[in-house]
Design a protein around this motif. Structure first.
Motif, PDB file in Angstrom:
ATOM      1  N   VAL A  35       6.760   4.649   8.561  1.00 15.43           N
ATOM      2  CA  VAL A  35       7.881   5.085   9.401  1.00 15.43           C
ATOM      3  C   VAL A  35       7.324   5.924  10.547  1.00 15.43           C
ATOM      4  O   VAL A  35       6.617   6.911  10.323  1.00 15.43           O
TER       5      VAL A  35
ATOM      6  N   LEU B 225      -3.043   7.441  12.383  1.00 15.28           N
ATOM      7  CA  LEU B 225      -1.896   6.620  11.986  1.00 15.28           C
ATOM      8  C   LEU B 225      -0.684   7.196  12.685  1.00 15.28           C
ATOM      9  O   LEU B 225      -0.367   8.375  12.530  1.00 15.28           O
TER      10      LEU B 225
ATOM     11  N   LYS C 287      13.962  13.499   5.983  1.00 21.13           N
ATOM     12  CA  LYS C 287      12.632  14.070   5.715  1.00 21.13           C
ATOM     13  C   LYS C 287      11.826  13.147   4.814  1.00 21.13           C
ATOM     14  O   LYS C 287      10.619  12.972   4.995  1.00 21.13           O
ATOM     15  N   GLN C 288      12.509  12.581   3.817  1.00 17.05           N
ATOM     16  CA  GLN C 288      11.796  11.671   2.910  1.00 17.05           C
ATOM     17  C   GLN C 288      11.355  10.418   3.661  1.00 17.05           C
ATOM     18  O   GLN C 288      10.261   9.909   3.438  1.00 17.05           O
TER      19      GLN C 288
ATOM     20  N   ASP D 109       4.803  20.235   3.112  1.00 21.08           N
ATOM     21  CA  ASP D 109       5.732  19.105   3.100  1.00 21.08           C
ATOM     22  C   ASP D 109       7.120  19.575   3.535  1.00 21.08           C
ATOM     23  O   ASP D 109       7.806  20.262   2.785  1.00 21.08           O
ATOM     24  N   PRO D 110       7.543  19.198   4.745  1.00 25.76           N
ATOM     25  CA  PRO D 110       8.853  19.676   5.218  1.00 25.76           C
ATOM     26  C   PRO D 110       9.998  19.253   4.299  1.00 25.76           C
ATOM     27  O   PRO D 110      11.022  19.938   4.229  1.00 25.76           O
ATOM     28  N   ALA D 111       9.820  18.159   3.563  1.00 21.53           N
ATOM     29  CA  ALA D 111      10.901  17.684   2.690  1.00 21.53           C
ATOM     30  C   ALA D 111      11.131  18.619   1.508  1.00 21.53           C
ATOM     31  O   ALA D 111      12.178  18.578   0.872  1.00 21.53           O
TER      32      ALA D 111
ATOM     33  N   GLY E  52       2.373   6.912  12.172  1.00 15.67           N
ATOM     34  CA  GLY E  52       3.475   7.348  11.317  1.00 15.67           C
ATOM     35  C   GLY E  52       3.087   8.479  10.372  1.00 15.67           C
ATOM     36  O   GLY E  52       3.827   8.810   9.456  1.00 15.67           O
ATOM     37  N   TYR E  53       1.894   9.058  10.565  1.00 12.54           N
ATOM     38  CA  TYR E  53       1.418  10.067   9.612  1.00 12.54           C
ATOM     39  C   TYR E  53       0.689  11.171  10.352  1.00 12.54           C
ATOM     40  O   TYR E  53      -0.460  11.001  10.754  1.00 12.54           O
TER      41      TYR E  53
ATOM     42  N   ILE F 100      -5.345   9.181   3.690  1.00 12.50           N
ATOM     43  CA  ILE F 100      -3.963   9.491   3.304  1.00 12.50           C
ATOM     44  C   ILE F 100      -3.942  10.284   1.989  1.00 12.50           C
ATOM     45  O   ILE F 100      -3.218  11.268   1.847  1.00 12.50           O
TER      46      ILE F 100
ATOM     47  N   ASN G 149      10.597  10.251   6.779  1.00 10.77           N
ATOM     48  CA  ASN G 149       9.464  10.635   7.619  1.00 10.77           C
ATOM     49  C   ASN G 149       8.145  10.671   6.851  1.00 10.77           C
ATOM     50  O   ASN G 149       7.082  10.568   7.441  1.00 10.77           O
ATOM     51  N   LYS G 150       8.238  10.851   5.529  1.00 14.61           N
ATOM     52  CA  LYS G 150       7.008  10.887   4.727  1.00 14.61           C
ATOM     53  C   LYS G 150       6.407   9.501   4.533  1.00 14.61           C
ATOM     54  O   LYS G 150       5.242   9.390   4.160  1.00 14.61           O
ATOM     55  N   LEU G 151       7.203   8.461   4.732  1.00 12.72           N
ATOM     56  CA  LEU G 151       6.639   7.113   4.585  1.00 12.72           C
ATOM     57  C   LEU G 151       5.649   6.875   5.720  1.00 12.72           C
ATOM     58  O   LEU G 151       5.954   7.116   6.884  1.00 12.72           O
ATOM     59  N   ILE G 152       4.473   6.407   5.340  1.00  8.78           N
ATOM     60  CA  ILE G 152       3.406   6.235   6.331  1.00  8.78           C
ATOM     61  C   ILE G 152       3.818   5.218   7.400  1.00  8.78           C
ATOM     62  O   ILE G 152       3.466   5.352   8.566  1.00  8.78           O
TER      63      ILE G 152
ATOM     64  N   LYS H 194       1.782   7.762  -2.597  1.00  7.46           N
ATOM     65  CA  LYS H 194       1.997   8.270  -1.246  1.00  7.46           C
ATOM     66  C   LYS H 194       2.041   7.074  -0.297  1.00  7.46           C
ATOM     67  O   LYS H 194       2.798   7.069   0.667  1.00  7.46           O
ATOM     68  N   HIS H 195       1.222   6.076  -0.600  1.00  2.00           N
ATOM     69  CA  HIS H 195       1.239   4.825   0.163  1.00  2.00           C
ATOM     70  C   HIS H 195       0.498   3.786  -0.672  1.00  2.00           C
ATOM     71  O   HIS H 195      -0.276   4.142  -1.554  1.00  2.00           O
TER      72      HIS H 195
END
Lengths: 558, 167
Positions: free
Chosen positions: B71, A178, B63-64, A302-304, A180-181, A145, B66-69, A124-125
């Motif tokens: 980004v 964060l 969307k993918q 998860d929107p993706a 971005g999260y 995370i 956006n999942k990167l922390i 995930k990171h």
């Protein structure tokens, strides 16, 4: 001032870590030295892959973040399969790896591998920590995370000079933020109202429940929702346990080895409510013919995942527990869908899962005997292949987090080490690893970990001297050409004994129950080698790429 | 299938570009062009990526992303009023006394500037959208292009709308 290693151990404890699974090596020596007199429990595995799977099993059974530790280079690389397994199944995990000192980074130093680069697509990171002062904040972020939103593995790579380097205590924020999260937890009200409108209009609704329900501990809400509106529930492999097996609304598993009635219901439903599931190809078969008459509501954090594989009519992004709660507060008791439930009941009666009984030793019988014996007082872990599918089909699961299996990645060798992790999460119940003779040999070295820590995992080997699932495909789709799928006989009891583990070989149905009982009576680990019918297949089966109502090995149409 | 211009605001940290580009290749997307640099926030960078795909594919890749922390924000500029520019440097064969004058004339039509004059070559610098640069390249080809260097597209929304972290 403290060393980075000390800060690391303190940070893990601050996050509530009780146990880590690991394997020492050169650049993690400072960390291991710190563990030597720490209250943090460490379990020495026999291969780093097992450390990752054990942390994963611990996480799945407990709902908490699992932790594993390996050295740089080969140690870190050996974690990769375990990290990928956790990533595919959204399991919260923090993987710690040692790294060569920062001044040697990029130098092809001894036991150097670019593990952050290698694991970028399967975490995930991840982090490469550059100084001791960054350790505590990085650990705090990593746990945050890993455990929030859609859970997943996070890797922290720690160069040796960071472990030995000194830093003063760093003041950490109460809560991690964060920019971005920012996972979405609450569903959109308008969307939920739309979903309820569709439900009110529906005559043949069906819930397609996935692992997201287990991950968000939403079984009670799911049950309440399903019962309030009388909606039948089919679960994915990962969703098994979110509804008790005997519940009248439960249709069992859908998809490639799903029940006939679940797959019929998918094909005939007029409304599908997908909850914490992701329309995987093993579930949908040919995607165009999956739920062809249904409007689709998809609830996922998860929107993706929404609209990725299948067009959706009402998307609801949010934590499934929160969304189900809100839906429950907005909805009234619904129609009973009597004609639909009657139809399903008819399918269930006329298309049950088959359990052959001809005097030979059949794996389905072993699983059912185990299920009747332990009832809801056990956690069942599986390897991957026929053993996994027979267990998913024939074991009666009553509760979430009692079925632990590698779904997305399908990792052979997962079960035994995962079962070790499960034991530490659930020491109150027996833990069984259901294995095949192929998969058990992928991590059989962990008999050593079982023995030296007296981890009471009961290993059920369904031994057919084949890589059974691949052989089944060869039988059905490759004209019986068993290319490299036959395995020579192995005396697993002798192997177990060599490690100091008790074991028993079973060759007849009459000896199944006594063997399983003996495993429960044994305080430590126990290995059972069941010599099963060699060419038993997993049925029903949807051939790859076929529509899911086109099953082979089922019952004739009723 | 059409080109989409994505504006991606990211943390200015080591490895972020490789997270972003790795995601494109992993999911089977070809990056048409890429530009990255600092932006109005000192601890962020802005990446502009042009990618070709249908709307559903591009939505999935966003969307993918956006999942990167790391980004912070992803926007598709494609259907908005925007300004897009690339810069190209073109080294053209232009021996003294031959086609130099013609090349310089073309340059002025395209508002390209001559940034280097050598005995046998000229270097033109041109700024514009993709089509303009393609057109100039096509015209200059007859004289002999020795080297052609081109940045990725950068894009910005017209008017007061912005792609920012929203702080």
């Amino acid at each position: 001032m403290k060393t980075g290693a000390k800060i690391l151990v303190e940070s893990l404890q601050r996050e509530g870590t009780e146990i880590i699974f690991g394997y020492p090596g050169g650049v993690v020596l400072p960390i291991y030295d710190e563990l030597y007199d720490s209250s943090l429990r460490h379990i020495l595995v026999r291969h780093e892959q097992a450390a990752a799977h054990a942390a994963d099993g611990y996480a799945r059974a407990s709902g908490r973040v699992g932790v594993c530790l390996a050295t740089s280079g080969p140690g870190a690389c050996n974690l990769v399969t375990g990290i990928a397994t956790a990533y595919m199944d959204s399991v919260p995990m923090v993987a710690l790896t040692g790294q060569v000192p920062t001044n040697l980074l990029g130098n092809d130093a001894f036991q150097e591998s670019d593990i952050t680069g290698i694991t970028m697509p399967i975490t995930k990171h991840n982090y490469l920590v550059k100084s001791a002062g960054e350790v505590s904040r990085t650990v705090q972020e990593a746990f945050y995370i890993a455990g929030t939103g859609r859970p997943g593995p996070v890797l922290i790579d720690i160069p040796k000079d960071v472990s030995t380097g000194l830093s003063a205590d760093v003041k950490l924020p109460e809560k991690v933020t964060l920019r971005g999260y920012n996972p979405t937890y609450k569903g959109h009200k308008r969307q939920m109202e739309k979903a309820l409108q569709l439900l009110a209009q529906s005559e043949r609704p069906l819930i397609y429940a996935g692992g997201g329900i287990i991950a968000s501990n939403a079984s009670p809400e799911l049950m309440e929702f399903a019962m309030l509106a009388s909606i039948p529930v089919t679960t994915t492999l990962m969703g098994i346990g979110c509804i008790p097996c005997h519940h009248p609304l439960n249709l069992g598993m859908l998809g490639m080895h799903g029940t006939e009635y679940a797959n019929f219901a998918v094909t005939e439903c007029d409304l599908m409510i997908a909850i914490g599931a992701r329309f995987d190809d093993r579930v949908t078969g040919k995607i165009d013919t999956f739920a062809p008459h249904a409007k689709i509501i998809h609830i996922d954090i998860d929107p993706a995942e929404i609209g990725k594989n299948k067009r959706v009519d009402v998307p609801i992004v949010g934590d499934v527990k929160a969304v189900l709660r809100d839906l429950l507060s907005l909805m009234k008791k619904q129609g009973a869908h009597e004609a639909w439930r009657k139809k399903i009941k008819h399918w269930k009666q006329h298309h049950p899962l088959k359990c052959p009984t001809n005097g030979a030793l059949h794996p389905q019988f072993i699983i059912r005997t185990l299920s009747d014996l332990v009832k809801e007082k056990a956690v069942i872990v599986s390897e991957v292949g026929q053993n996994q599918m027979w267990t998913a089909q024939h074991f009666c699961f009553h509760n979430p987090r009692t079925w632990i299996t590698s779904g997305g990645l399908g990792t052979m060798g997962y079960g035994l080490p995962a079962a070790m992790g499960v034991h530490f999460a659930r020491p109150d119940v027996p833990v069984f690893d259901i294995a095949g003779d192929g998969s058990i040999q992928m991590n059989i070295q962990e008999f050593g970990t079982l023995a030296s820590n007296q981890i009471p995992v009961k290993v059920v080997i369904l031994n057919n001297m084949y890589l059974g699932m691949v052989r089944q495909w060869q039988e059905l789709f490759y004209d019986h050409r068993y290319s490299f799928t036959e395995l020579p006989p192995v005396d697993f009891v002798k192997i177990a004994n060599a490690y100091g583990i008790e074991g028993m070989r079973v060759e007849s149905p009459d000896d199944v129950l006594p063997a399983l009982q003996a495993s429960l009576d044994c305080n430590g680990p126990f290995v059972m080698d069941f010599r099963i019918e060699r060419e038993e297949n997993v049925f029903p089966m949807v051939p790859a790429g076929a529509a899911i109502n086109e099953m082979i090995g089922g019952h004739p149409p009723s | 299938m059409k080109p989409h211009t994505l504006s991606i605001l990211v943390e200015n940290k080591a490895g972020v570009l490789s997270r972003v580009t790795g995601l494109f290749s992993r999911r089977g997307f070809n990056i048409e062009s890429l530009a990255v640099g600092p932006c109005e926030e000192p601890d962020m960078s802005r990446i502009t990526i042009v990618v070709i795909g249908d709307d559903a594919q591009v939505e999935q890749v966003m969307k993918q992303l956006n999942k990167l922390i790391d980004v912070i924000k992803v926007s598709d500029l494609t259907d908005s009023e925007r300004v897009e520019r690339e810069l190209a440097l073109i080294k053209v064969t232009a021996e003294l006394g031959t086609s130099r004058a013609e090349i310089m004339q073309i340059a002025s039509i395209f508002r390209a500037s001559i940034v280097d004059v050598g005995a046998k070559t000229l270097i033109l610098q041109v700024i514009g959208d993709t089509d303009k640069i393609d057109a100039l390249e096509k015209l200059l080809r007859q004289y002999g292009i020795k080297e052609f260097v081109r940045t990725g597209t950068v894009g910005i929304l017209r008017g007061s709308k912005t792609v920012t972290s929203g702080k």
